[in-house]
Design a protein around this motif. Structure first.
Motif, mmCIF file in Angstrom:
data_model
loop_
_atom_site.group_PDB
_atom_site.id
_atom_site.type_symbol
_atom_site.label_atom_id
_atom_site.label_comp_id
_atom_site.label_asym_id
_atom_site.label_seq_id
_atom_site.Cartn_x
_atom_site.Cartn_y
_atom_site.Cartn_z
ATOM 1 N N GLU A 118 -12.798 5.152 95.376
ATOM 2 C CA GLU A 118 -13.180 3.898 96.013
ATOM 3 C C GLU A 118 -14.699 3.768 96.071
ATOM 4 O O GLU A 118 -15.405 4.765 96.270
ATOM 5 C CB GLU A 118 -12.608 3.813 97.426
ATOM 6 N N HIS A 173 -13.111 11.738 95.958
ATOM 7 C CA HIS A 173 -11.741 12.049 96.344
ATOM 8 C C HIS A 173 -10.804 10.862 96.114
ATOM 9 O O HIS A 173 -9.621 11.057 95.811
ATOM 10 C CB HIS A 173 -11.691 12.468 97.813
ATOM 11 N N THR A 174 -11.322 9.641 96.270
ATOM 12 C CA THR A 174 -10.450 8.462 96.191
ATOM 13 C C THR A 174 -10.764 7.528 95.035
ATOM 14 O O THR A 174 -9.920 6.727 94.644
ATOM 15 C CB THR A 174 -10.557 7.653 97.489
#
Length: 442
Positions: free
Chosen positions: A311, A308-309
């Motif tokens: 990261e 989703h990110t």
């Protein structure tokens, strides 16, 4: 194996709840008492056809928690899933031989029965039952295709008819309003928990046979389970769509690029919002979990990224931590809990010691399984119950994340659950036998 018993006509899951109409007296709305708000249980359609009490499990030995001698079977090879506090399976109508999706609670009470298509029998194309995930929510999907038994049931007796049904975590079902006779569902056994479709010529022959490798599958449509609609696979110029994972579309670049320093093959993978470079090894370098992607790097380590990110995810004690593919777990289990929050991980720590860990992907909490336990985990429940065996495959072990990380072993070998739902209902699945749902001891 002991023969399955059939439910009586009053217990069959193909019944519909009765309704009644009563007259309501006219009342003054200003003086009328407020309506009752006492919650009522949803209506059920009887027990699963093979539901039995006092049954002696004949395949092997169940773990102690499921010695209630109560449970039922799902058809061999047809698919069976647990999600939240629900179970889903394919059941055959004994009167017509039609196969249908059945969704139950942990007591074997049928909450939903899919409509019958009235297909010709024997049915050449088996239904496809899957469990998909999007935005942290789980759904059960059921795809069925075949020829109608009555020529007038479709535009022609040789024209296949289809249905695709999506059931949410509350047991509410929605039929996808689209003709899918020119599509074939793509297997989601790779752990991505998405449902995509490849194009076909519309014949039943194109629905059967061994599927091509994942790299050769070019999906044309993908299911949005929240909306219960099919979408065209979103494209990015110069990238190939791989999958939709927890609602995120993932892409990779074509093969052929090399690292200028080492000359090794490299490629990029990611989403519309971010991408990362990885070592494009011929044996595979991408591994997907419920919400992450693990990529192999040129130095032999791995980079694990939140889909989703974008990261990086960090894991305690992992010097060269790589997420093992879910497909490498034994066929009797899975590396992820049914809800996708808990994950069985396997990596080397800073001292190069091979280690087994349990990780909560939502909270980041992680605990190492006792180093000297000789324990190989095979499945984990939403509640953190982990089952497995010793490396010799003789003893059955159990632990509870995060408080009890030292496995407790049974003296005898017991069958292992492949999944456990929120109410403790366990699923025991084997390649050559029907799936058995065992009700826990109260």
């Amino acid at each position: 194996m002991t023969e399955r018993s059939s439910a009586s006509p009053t217990e069959t899951s193909f019944l519909t709840p009765a309704s009644s109409t009563t007259a309501t007296p006219t009342m003054n709305p200003e003086t009328a008492p407020p309506p009752a708000t006492t919650p009522t249980a949803p209506p059920t359609l009887g027990k699963v056809d093979s539901y039995q009490t006092g049954y002696s499990y004949a395949t092997g030995a169940l773990p102690e928690r499921w010695l209630s001698q109560t449970g039922w079977y799902a058809l061999n090879g047809q698919g069976a899933e647990v999600s939240g506090d629900l179970a889903a399976l394919v059941e055959r109508d004994p009167a017509t031989d039609d196969q249908a999706l059945v969704v139950t609670n942990s007591a074997g009470d049928v909450l939903y029965q899919s409509p019958t298509l009235g297909l010709q029998q024997p049915q050449a194309v088996q239904p496809v039952l899957d469990r998909v995930r999007q935005n942290g929510k789980e759904y059960v999907t059921f795809f069925q295709i075949g020829l109608p038994a009555q020529p007038g049931a479709a535009s022609g007796s040789e024209t296949p008819i289809t249905q695709l049904i999506v059931v949410d975590e509350n047991g509410a079902a929605t039929v996808v309003d689209e003709d899918l006779s020119h599509y074939r569902p793509r297997s989601t056994d790779d752990g991505t928990r998405a449902l995509a479709f490849t194009s076909t010529n519309g014949s039943l022959d194109s629905q059967t046979g061994v599927a091509a490798s994942q790299d050769a599958l070019d999906a044309a449509r993908v299911l949005d389970p929240e909306a219960a609609e099919l979408e065209a696979v979103p494209q990015i110029e110069g990238q190939r769509w791989l999958a939709r994972i927890d609602g995120v579309d993932v892409y990779r670049s074509p093969r052929g690029a090399t690292d200028p320093t080492t000359g090794k093959p490299v490629a990029t993978a990611g989403t519309r919002d971010w991408s990362t470079t990885f070592y494009d090894h011929p044996s595979g370098s991408l591994t997907f979990g419920p919400t992450f992607m693990s990529t192999r790097q040129l130095d032999g380590s791995c980079k694990i990224l939140d889909l989703h990110t974008g990261e990086p995810l960090t894991f305690e004690g992992a010097a060269q931590g790589c997420a093992y593919p879910i497909s490498t777990r034994p066929t009797a289990g899975g590396a992820s809990s049914p809800d996708g929050d808990l994950l069985l991980m396997h990596w080397q720590d800073e001292q190069g010691v091979d280690a087994q860990w349990v990780v909560n992907l939502k909270t980041g909490k992680q605990e190492r399984i006792a180093p000297a336990s000789d324990f190989m985990p095979t499945s984990i429940s939403d509640a953190g119950e982990v089952y497995g065996r010793d490396t010799a495959g003789v003893r059955t072990g159990y632990l509870k994340f995060p408080d009890q990380m030292q496995p407790q072993f049974d003296d005898i070998k017991r069958d292992l659950p492949t999944a456990i739902n929120d109410d403790g209902l366990a699923m025991f699945r084997y390649e050559d036998l029907p799936t058995y749902f065992a009700v826990p001891v109260k």
